[in-house]
Every structure is written in C-alpha cells, then in structure tokens.
Design a protein around this motif. Structure first.
Motif, mmCIF file in Angstrom:
data_model
loop_
_atom_site.group_PDB
_atom_site.id
_atom_site.type_symbol
_atom_site.label_atom_id
_atom_site.label_comp_id
_atom_site.label_asym_id
_atom_site.label_seq_id
_atom_site.Cartn_x
_atom_site.Cartn_y
_atom_site.Cartn_z
ATOM 1 N N ALA A 95 0.852 -1.193 0.000
ATOM 2 C CA ALA A 95 0.000 0.000 0.000
ATOM 3 C C ALA A 95 0.881 1.234 0.000
ATOM 4 O O ALA A 95 2.002 1.215 0.518
ATOM 5 N N VAL A 96 0.348 2.310 -0.581
ATOM 6 C CA VAL A 96 1.084 3.570 -0.676
ATOM 7 C C VAL A 96 0.125 4.721 -0.389
ATOM 8 O O VAL A 96 -1.028 4.709 -0.833
ATOM 9 N N MET A 97 0.621 5.709 0.352
ATOM 10 C CA MET A 97 -0.104 6.967 0.530
ATOM 11 C C MET A 97 0.942 8.076 0.415
ATOM 12 O O MET A 97 1.947 8.054 1.120
ATOM 13 N N THR A 98 0.697 9.010 -0.490
ATOM 14 C CA THR A 98 1.660 10.068 -0.763
ATOM 15 C C THR A 98 1.058 11.421 -0.413
ATOM 16 O O THR A 98 -0.076 11.712 -0.785
ATOM 17 N N MET A 99 1.850 12.225 0.284
ATOM 18 C CA MET A 99 1.415 13.541 0.737
ATOM 19 C C MET A 99 2.114 14.636 -0.065
ATOM 20 O O MET A 99 3.307 14.549 -0.349
ATOM 21 N N ARG A 100 1.352 15.671 -0.385
ATOM 22 C CA ARG A 100 1.893 16.879 -1.009
ATOM 23 C C ARG A 100 1.670 18.018 -0.020
ATOM 24 O O ARG A 100 0.603 18.111 0.593
ATOM 25 N N LYS A 101 2.681 18.849 0.143
ATOM 26 C CA LYS A 101 2.609 19.989 1.067
ATOM 27 C C LYS A 101 2.234 19.551 2.475
ATOM 28 O O LYS A 101 1.540 20.254 3.189
ATOM 29 N N LEU A 102 2.658 18.382 2.853
ATOM 30 C CA LEU A 102 2.480 17.794 4.186
ATOM 31 C C LEU A 102 1.038 17.521 4.584
ATOM 32 O O LEU A 102 0.790 16.712 5.449
ATOM 33 N N ILE B 218 -3.400 14.614 0.741
ATOM 34 C CA ILE B 218 -3.194 13.259 0.234
ATOM 35 C C ILE B 218 -3.299 13.319 -1.286
ATOM 36 O O ILE B 218 -4.338 13.664 -1.832
ATOM 37 N N MET B 219 -2.208 12.979 -1.908
ATOM 38 C CA MET B 219 -2.119 13.044 -3.359
ATOM 39 C C MET B 219 -2.448 11.692 -3.991
ATOM 40 O O MET B 219 -3.070 11.627 -5.047
ATOM 41 N N LEU B 220 -2.011 10.621 -3.345
ATOM 42 C CA LEU B 220 -2.218 9.261 -3.843
ATOM 43 C C LEU B 220 -2.482 8.340 -2.663
ATOM 44 O O LEU B 220 -1.836 8.478 -1.624
ATOM 45 N N ALA B 221 -3.373 7.398 -2.853
ATOM 46 C CA ALA B 221 -3.602 6.353 -1.848
ATOM 47 C C ALA B 221 -4.073 5.105 -2.583
ATOM 48 O O ALA B 221 -5.147 5.105 -3.190
ATOM 49 N N PHE B 222 -3.247 4.067 -2.538
ATOM 50 C CA PHE B 222 -3.548 2.838 -3.256
ATOM 51 C C PHE B 222 -3.147 1.636 -2.418
ATOM 52 O O PHE B 222 -2.078 1.624 -1.814
ATOM 53 N N VAL B 223 -4.016 0.636 -2.403
ATOM 54 C CA VAL B 223 -3.765 -0.603 -1.659
ATOM 55 C C VAL B 223 -3.914 -1.775 -2.625
ATOM 56 O O VAL B 223 -4.902 -1.854 -3.365
ATOM 57 N N ASN B 224 -2.936 -2.675 -2.596
ATOM 58 C CA ASN B 224 -2.963 -3.892 -3.402
ATOM 59 C C ASN B 224 -4.312 -4.601 -3.220
ATOM 60 O O ASN B 224 -4.821 -4.693 -2.108
ATOM 61 N N ARG B 225 -4.855 -5.093 -4.305
ATOM 62 C CA ARG B 225 -6.167 -5.774 -4.293
ATOM 63 C C ARG B 225 -6.266 -6.810 -3.174
ATOM 64 O O ARG B 225 -7.269 -6.897 -2.484
ATOM 65 N N GLY C 118 -7.853 -2.842 6.732
ATOM 66 C CA GLY C 118 -7.429 -1.766 7.629
ATOM 67 C C GLY C 118 -6.057 -1.193 7.332
ATOM 68 O O GLY C 118 -5.566 -0.353 8.088
ATOM 69 N N ILE C 119 -5.442 -1.604 6.235
ATOM 70 C CA ILE C 119 -4.092 -1.127 5.928
ATOM 71 C C ILE C 119 -4.105 0.336 5.503
ATOM 72 O O ILE C 119 -3.246 1.114 5.923
ATOM 73 N N GLY C 120 -5.072 0.743 4.709
ATOM 74 C CA GLY C 120 -5.196 2.154 4.333
ATOM 75 C C GLY C 120 -5.398 3.025 5.566
ATOM 76 O O GLY C 120 -4.809 4.098 5.693
ATOM 77 N N ARG C 121 -6.218 2.554 6.490
ATOM 78 C CA ARG C 121 -6.452 3.281 7.744
ATOM 79 C C ARG C 121 -5.159 3.367 8.563
ATOM 80 O O ARG C 121 -4.841 4.408 9.119
ATOM 81 N N MET C 122 -4.397 2.270 8.609
ATOM 82 C CA MET C 122 -3.120 2.279 9.335
ATOM 83 C C MET C 122 -2.161 3.308 8.737
ATOM 84 O O MET C 122 -1.504 4.047 9.476
ATOM 85 N N ARG D 126 -15.875 6.192 -0.442
ATOM 86 C CA ARG D 126 -16.308 5.419 0.732
ATOM 87 C C ARG D 126 -15.174 5.277 1.754
ATOM 88 O O ARG D 126 -15.385 5.397 2.960
ATOM 89 N N PHE D 127 -13.953 5.022 1.267
ATOM 90 C CA PHE D 127 -12.790 4.897 2.144
ATOM 91 C C PHE D 127 -12.563 6.190 2.929
ATOM 92 O O PHE D 127 -12.428 6.169 4.158
ATOM 93 N N TYR D 128 -12.542 7.318 2.243
ATOM 94 C CA TYR D 128 -12.269 8.582 2.933
ATOM 95 C C TYR D 128 -13.391 8.951 3.904
ATOM 96 O O TYR D 128 -13.119 9.471 4.990
ATOM 97 N N LYS D 129 -14.632 8.669 3.538
ATOM 98 C CA LYS D 129 -15.734 8.906 4.475
ATOM 99 C C LYS D 129 -15.552 8.063 5.736
ATOM 100 O O LYS D 129 -15.804 8.535 6.845
ATOM 101 N N SER D 130 -15.087 6.826 5.573
ATOM 102 C CA SER D 130 -14.892 5.948 6.733
ATOM 103 C C SER D 130 -13.790 6.470 7.664
ATOM 104 O O SER D 130 -13.789 6.160 8.856
ATOM 105 N N LEU D 131 -12.869 7.258 7.125
ATOM 106 C CA LEU D 131 -11.804 7.858 7.942
ATOM 107 C C LEU D 131 -12.266 9.125 8.652
ATOM 108 O O LEU D 131 -11.575 9.612 9.545
#
Length: 154
Positions: A70-77, A80-87, A93-97, A126-131
């Motif tokens: 999984a990857v989450m990339t931040m721009r300007k701290l 969230i610019m990118l958020a991807f989790v392997n199928r 819960g990895i995206g949440r972690m 749906r993912f971002y709403k859950s966060l």
C-alpha cells in the motif's frame, strides 16, 4: 505490517503498485484523457519521482514481509495526493493504518497543520468517508480525472 517512508530504491515498486491498482479500480471510470493524464503526470513523470526522492512529496508505504502492499503520498504535508492498496490487501485496515501513521507524523512535527485534504476519486469516496473526511464540494473533473474535494480535521 511495517509502515515507513518509501526509499529511493523502493519507488519503482511503489509506482508499479499504484499503476496496477489504478488500472484495475480507477481507470474503468475515467476517459482515455484521464487515464493518460494520471499515467503521464504521476507514473511516468520524472519530476514526481525526483520530488519523492528529495522529500517534496512524502511517500509512505505499508510493507508485508518487505513487499510494498500500500502507498499513501502527501503533497505539502497536508494533502493526500495518492492512496492505493494492493487488491489482496484491501478491506483489512491497511489504508487506515497508513492514514493514522501520517496523522501521527503530522501531529508530532507540524503544530500549524489542523486539516488534511484530498481530492478523492469516486472509487475512494467510501474509504475517505470511513476515515472521517467530509465533502467540501461536489464532484469535479480536470484533464479527465474525476475527483471530490474532501477535508479531515486533525
């Protein structure tokens, strides 16, 4: 599961993961312009790659036995610019972690940041709403990329 900043020698694997997940889950909802824009502006963009290496973009990865899943990339701290989790790792819960790790990093090192923003894809809504993110405007489209601006109060 280990969460850490993606190192220079791990960036290619991270970009491969991002592209695979994008093509499977996001691209079917995008026009060819949107797919080309994503691939050329992110995956094949040397400036983006350089920005990740130099810290302009903070790319966090979740690793399972050394394999990036999984990857989450931040721009300007705070964006969230990118958020991807392997199928095979989605809905575990990895995206949440990853997100919680980033929030803790921000809280520890940046007292002046009180909000995290994201331009969520329709698939990621749906993912971002859950966060706990809330929509700050309706769906938009730019260069064939559909997104919903959202914000999260730290």
């Amino acid at each position: 599961m280990d969460i850490k900043l993606v190192s220079e020698n791990e960036i290619d694997n991270a970009l491969d993961l991002i592209l695979r997940v994008f093509m499977e889950f996001e691209a079917p909802d995008y026009s060819s312009e949107g797919v080309d824009s994503f691939v050329n502006d992110i995956i094949k963009n040397d400036d983006f790659r350089k920005g990740c290496i130099e810290g302009q973009f903070k790319m966090y990865g979740a690793f399972d036995n050394g394999k990036i899943v999984a990857v989450m990339t931040m721009r300007k701290l705070s964006h969230i610019m990118l958020a991807f989790v392997n199928r095979n790792y989605q809905r575990q819960g990895i995206g949440r972690m990853l997100f919680e790790h980033i929030c803790n990093d921000i809280r520890s090192n940046n007292d002046n940041i009180s909000e995290i923003t994201v331009n969520s894809s329709p698939y990621g809504l749906r993912f971002y709403k859950s966060l706990g993110f809330t929509k700050i405007s309706e769906e938009q489209e730019k260069h064939g990329i559909k997104f919903i601006p959202m914000a999260y109060k730290l």
